[in-house]
Design an enzyme around this catalytic site. Sequence first.
Site, PDB file in Angstrom:
ATOM      1  N   TYR A   1       0.847  -1.187   0.000  1.00 19.71           N
ATOM      2  CA  TYR A   1       0.000   0.000   0.000  1.00 19.71           C
ATOM      3  C   TYR A   1       0.882   1.236   0.000  1.00 19.71           C
ATOM      4  O   TYR A   1       1.575   1.531   0.972  1.00 19.71           O
ATOM      5  CB  TYR A   1      -0.906  -0.033   1.229  1.00 19.71           C
ATOM      6  CG  TYR A   1      -1.876   1.126   1.362  1.00 19.71           C
ATOM      7  CD1 TYR A   1      -2.188   1.959   0.296  1.00 19.71           C
ATOM      8  CD2 TYR A   1      -2.484   1.384   2.588  1.00 19.71           C
ATOM      9  CE1 TYR A   1      -3.077   3.007   0.431  1.00 19.71           C
ATOM     10  CE2 TYR A   1      -3.389   2.429   2.742  1.00 19.71           C
ATOM     11  CZ  TYR A   1      -3.677   3.244   1.659  1.00 19.71           C
ATOM     12  OH  TYR A   1      -4.566   4.281   1.807  1.00 19.71           O
TER      13      TYR A   1
ATOM     14  N   LYS B   1      -1.792  -1.554  -3.872  1.00 19.55           N
ATOM     15  CA  LYS B   1      -2.738  -0.447  -4.007  1.00 19.55           C
ATOM     16  C   LYS B   1      -1.900   0.812  -4.110  1.00 19.55           C
ATOM     17  O   LYS B   1      -1.199   1.185  -3.162  1.00 19.55           O
ATOM     18  CB  LYS B   1      -3.669  -0.358  -2.804  1.00 19.55           C
ATOM     19  CG  LYS B   1      -4.597   0.855  -2.874  1.00 19.55           C
ATOM     20  CD  LYS B   1      -5.257   1.190  -1.557  1.00 19.55           C
ATOM     21  CE  LYS B   1      -6.024   2.509  -1.673  1.00 19.55           C
ATOM     22  NZ  LYS B   1      -6.553   2.976  -0.367  1.00 19.55           N
TER      23      LYS B   1
END
Length: 333
Positions: free
Chosen positions: A174, A202
């Site tokens: 992330y 992500k």
Amino acid sequence: MAFSTRLASSLRPVLTALHWAAPRQCRGLSTPQGSEPSLNLGGIFPPLATPFSPTQEVDYAQLEGNLRRYASIPFRGLVVLGSNGEYPYLASRERVEVVSCVRRALPRDRLLLAGSGCESTQATIELTVSMAEAGADVALVVTPCYYRGAMTTAALVHHYTEVGDASPIPVVLYSVPANTGLDLPMEAVITLAQHPNIIGIKDSGGDITRMGLMVHKTRQEDFQVLAGSASFLLASYAVGASGGVCALANVLGDPLCQLDHLCRKGQWQEARDLQHRLIEPNTAVTRRFGIPGLKKAMEWFGYYGGPCRAPLAPLSPAQVEELRSTFSANGWL
């Protein structure tokens, strides 16, 4: 060594064997026919807002109410304890309880991604194991950033490798530079994509060139790229992203799932028209007004938003009016 860490260590050989037994292929909209990732992340994931009571306690009844409404929207799954879940403001006990609550309410065919990134590698491993025990399918691990000057490519590769080795569930990287001040380096992403238990990233930075290069450079790995914002979802799909984790999906879940559908069908003109109408509302509930704006907008669409935890402050009346005007001008209210 804590019991949870010993348990994770004992599972590593099994996890590795299972992962490498799965098919490995290219992902995104260009995925070849008949080729599937070991765990398909394709689709839309709302990063759930954590509901609080007026006294700023986690309101599990309101959380369950929101989940019942989200059940009718064709999300691929849910993200719990991301940036929009006010993750830094929750105690460890609350984090695990929220994941358990969501898992009980979530159909088994929908994925549950849970934030478990901490500043130290040891704490991240321990919380990741706890999230797995609470029912998470995937761990979403944000970059450690407090000592960002020391977070070199080598340090980050070592951190994520240790987490990937120890985690009993797959790991998604992330990168959210707006919050951390740190972009996960491309070299680190390419290296970590080769790890058998790290299945994606992500990326919330919004650099489409970078996202396209990630897809290209990891195309031989079982690794998927997720767009971290609704504002650049169509562009992300165009360069091969698999799905999106979008704050706006807390509010406009159906339109975002429709955008996902249009892109997959190659209906680019309709997708572009819809994308254009989502940009300003998304900017309003992310960069402009943040989580207080997101929670206020949720209330207009029948969800419980409620207060944020201090020191996050509610919007002023003028800000509320500006937020409402943004949604109205784009045809959502």
